[in-house]
Design a protein around this motif. Structure first.
Motif, PDB file in Angstrom:
ATOM      1  N   TYR A 145       0.859  -1.182   0.000  1.00  0.00           N
ATOM      2  CA  TYR A 145       0.000   0.000   0.000  1.00  0.00           C
ATOM      3  C   TYR A 145       0.896   1.233   0.000  1.00  0.00           C
ATOM      4  O   TYR A 145       1.741   1.393   0.878  1.00  0.00           O
ATOM      5  CB  TYR A 145      -0.923   0.018   1.234  1.00  0.00           C
ATOM      6  CG  TYR A 145      -1.760   1.276   1.322  1.00  0.00           C
ATOM      7  CD1 TYR A 145      -2.841   1.480   0.466  1.00  0.00           C
ATOM      8  CD2 TYR A 145      -1.470   2.263   2.249  1.00  0.00           C
ATOM      9  CE1 TYR A 145      -3.602   2.638   0.539  1.00  0.00           C
ATOM     10  CE2 TYR A 145      -2.226   3.421   2.334  1.00  0.00           C
ATOM     11  CZ  TYR A 145      -3.292   3.601   1.477  1.00  0.00           C
ATOM     12  OH  TYR A 145      -4.030   4.754   1.548  1.00  0.00           O
ATOM     13  N   TYR A 146       0.722   2.054  -1.024  1.00  0.00           N
ATOM     14  CA  TYR A 146       1.503   3.281  -1.163  1.00  0.00           C
ATOM     15  C   TYR A 146       0.538   4.464  -1.115  1.00  0.00           C
ATOM     16  O   TYR A 146      -0.528   4.431  -1.730  1.00  0.00           O
ATOM     17  CB  TYR A 146       2.234   3.315  -2.506  1.00  0.00           C
ATOM     18  CG  TYR A 146       3.038   2.080  -2.801  1.00  0.00           C
ATOM     19  CD1 TYR A 146       4.239   1.823  -2.133  1.00  0.00           C
ATOM     20  CD2 TYR A 146       2.618   1.153  -3.746  1.00  0.00           C
ATOM     21  CE1 TYR A 146       4.991   0.691  -2.404  1.00  0.00           C
ATOM     22  CE2 TYR A 146       3.367   0.020  -4.021  1.00  0.00           C
ATOM     23  CZ  TYR A 146       4.543  -0.209  -3.350  1.00  0.00           C
ATOM     24  OH  TYR A 146       5.276  -1.340  -3.618  1.00  0.00           O
ATOM     25  N   ARG A 147       0.921   5.507  -0.389  1.00  0.00           N
ATOM     26  CA  ARG A 147       0.078   6.701  -0.321  1.00  0.00           C
ATOM     27  C   ARG A 147       0.920   7.955  -0.408  1.00  0.00           C
ATOM     28  O   ARG A 147       1.960   8.065   0.222  1.00  0.00           O
ATOM     29  CB  ARG A 147      -0.720   6.732   0.996  1.00  0.00           C
ATOM     30  CG  ARG A 147      -1.670   7.939   1.071  1.00  0.00           C
ATOM     31  CD  ARG A 147      -2.337   8.061   2.424  1.00  0.00           C
ATOM     32  NE  ARG A 147      -1.387   8.322   3.506  1.00  0.00           N
ATOM     33  CZ  ARG A 147      -0.838   9.505   3.768  1.00  0.00           C
ATOM     34  NH1 ARG A 147      -1.110  10.549   3.018  1.00  0.00           N
ATOM     35  NH2 ARG A 147       0.000   9.651   4.777  1.00  0.00           N
ATOM     36  N   VAL A 148       0.441   8.884  -1.225  1.00  0.00           N
ATOM     37  CA  VAL A 148       0.991  10.234  -1.237  1.00  0.00           C
ATOM     38  C   VAL A 148      -0.168  11.177  -0.952  1.00  0.00           C
ATOM     39  O   VAL A 148      -1.335  10.830  -1.157  1.00  0.00           O
ATOM     40  CB  VAL A 148       1.679  10.608  -2.571  1.00  0.00           C
ATOM     41  CG1 VAL A 148       2.964   9.806  -2.758  1.00  0.00           C
ATOM     42  CG2 VAL A 148       0.751  10.410  -3.753  1.00  0.00           C
ATOM     43  N   SER A 149       0.140  12.357  -0.462  1.00  0.00           N
ATOM     44  CA  SER A 149      -0.909  13.273   0.009  1.00  0.00           C
ATOM     45  C   SER A 149      -1.515  14.143  -1.072  1.00  0.00           C
ATOM     46  O   SER A 149      -2.664  14.552  -0.963  1.00  0.00           O
ATOM     47  CB  SER A 149      -0.339  14.182   1.104  1.00  0.00           C
ATOM     48  OG  SER A 149       0.076  13.397   2.188  1.00  0.00           O
ATOM     49  N   THR A 150      -0.757  14.453  -2.120  1.00  0.00           N
ATOM     50  CA  THR A 150      -1.255  15.397  -3.116  1.00  0.00           C
ATOM     51  C   THR A 150      -1.168  14.825  -4.521  1.00  0.00           C
ATOM     52  O   THR A 150      -0.355  13.937  -4.803  1.00  0.00           O
ATOM     53  CB  THR A 150      -0.453  16.717  -3.091  1.00  0.00           C
ATOM     54  OG1 THR A 150       0.891  16.444  -3.531  1.00  0.00           O
ATOM     55  CG2 THR A 150      -0.439  17.342  -1.705  1.00  0.00           C
ATOM     56  N   ALA A 151      -2.000  15.368  -5.393  1.00  0.00           N
ATOM     57  CA  ALA A 151      -1.994  14.941  -6.792  1.00  0.00           C
ATOM     58  C   ALA A 151      -0.638  15.234  -7.440  1.00  0.00           C
ATOM     59  O   ALA A 151      -0.154  14.457  -8.260  1.00  0.00           O
ATOM     60  CB  ALA A 151      -3.116  15.633  -7.562  1.00  0.00           C
ATOM     61  N   ALA A 152      -0.017  16.358  -7.054  1.00  0.00           N
ATOM     62  CA  ALA A 152       1.297  16.701  -7.623  1.00  0.00           C
ATOM     63  C   ALA A 152       2.335  15.633  -7.261  1.00  0.00           C
ATOM     64  O   ALA A 152       3.149  15.244  -8.098  1.00  0.00           O
ATOM     65  CB  ALA A 152       1.754  18.068  -7.126  1.00  0.00           C
ATOM     66  N   GLN A 153       2.284  15.141  -6.020  1.00  0.00           N
ATOM     67  CA  GLN A 153       3.196  14.063  -5.627  1.00  0.00           C
ATOM     68  C   GLN A 153       2.892  12.800  -6.424  1.00  0.00           C
ATOM     69  O   GLN A 153       3.801  12.079  -6.817  1.00  0.00           O
ATOM     70  CB  GLN A 153       3.069  13.765  -4.132  1.00  0.00           C
ATOM     71  CG  GLN A 153       3.610  14.844  -3.242  1.00  0.00           C
ATOM     72  CD  GLN A 153       3.288  14.581  -1.779  1.00  0.00           C
ATOM     73  OE1 GLN A 153       2.260  14.005  -1.441  1.00  0.00           O
ATOM     74  NE2 GLN A 153       4.175  15.006  -0.902  1.00  0.00           N
ATOM     75  N   GLY A 154       1.624  12.552  -6.645  1.00  0.00           N
ATOM     76  CA  GLY A 154       1.234  11.372  -7.423  1.00  0.00           C
ATOM     77  C   GLY A 154       1.700  11.467  -8.860  1.00  0.00           C
ATOM     78  O   GLY A 154       2.201  10.504  -9.430  1.00  0.00           O
TER      79      GLY A 154
END
Length: 181
Positions: A18-27
């Motif tokens: 499971y991977y998570r980033v906080s913002t669309a820009a990081q994604g």
């Protein structure tokens, strides 16, 4: 009498990443995701394992209702697989949320603390929650200080568009009111 010993090879542990980033820009940049994927790959390297599936989510850690996390947990439960995450804060930033996950019966492991037990996870979750609160408080205080110094907050390139849209809405509302009167 001949005694035969049969050794049953245990099946390989199954993992779900499971991977998570906080913002669309990081994604979009992939930088945060790439680092997490590399950490999970390094963690699993040399282990007898099967990586069943990976889930990627772009969402704030404060939001406890995350679709992809729910899917990952459901699959882990179904397959009796281990959820693997890079760090506890990628999973959640709340002690209560971590406690619920621990009690939910889904085994999970963090790459940075693979030997962590329930107690360690609760302590680290408490530390993470406190750290997130301090960062938030500090950010709010800094923004307030900047406002007092006269600094305009927000993205200046969006300001003309927002002002123009606001002006158009006000004119439209005024025209609608004038017609009614």
């Amino acid at each position: 009498m001949h005694l035969q010993i049969v050794v049953h090879r245990m099946s390989q542990p199954r993992y779900i990443a499971y991977y998570r980033v906080s913002t669309a820009a990081q994604g979009r940049s992939g930088l945060g995701l790439e680092a997490q994927q590399a950490a999970v790959k390094a963690f699993l390297q040399g282990r007898d394992h099967t990586l069943v599936e990976s889930f990627v989510e772009i969402e704030s850690g404060r939001n406890s209702e995350r679709l992809r996390l729910g899917e990952a947990l459901a699959l882990a439960r179904k397959l009796k697989a281990i959820l693997v995450i890079v760090k506890l804060d990628r999973l959640a930033q709340s002690v209560s949320f971590i406690a619920i996950l621990i009690d939910a019966g889904v085994e999970f492991v963090t790459c940075d603390m693979p030997a962590a037990n329930r107690l360690t996870l609760h302590i680290m979750a408490a530390v993470g929650e406190a750290e997130a609160r301090m960062i938030s408080d500090s950010t709010i205080a800094s923004l307030q200080a900047a406002k007092i110094r006269g600094i305009r907050l927000g993205n200046p390139t969006n300001l003309p568009d927002a002002q123009s849209a606001g002006h158009k809405t006000m004119v439209k509302d005024a025209d609608t009111y004038a017609i009614k009167v």
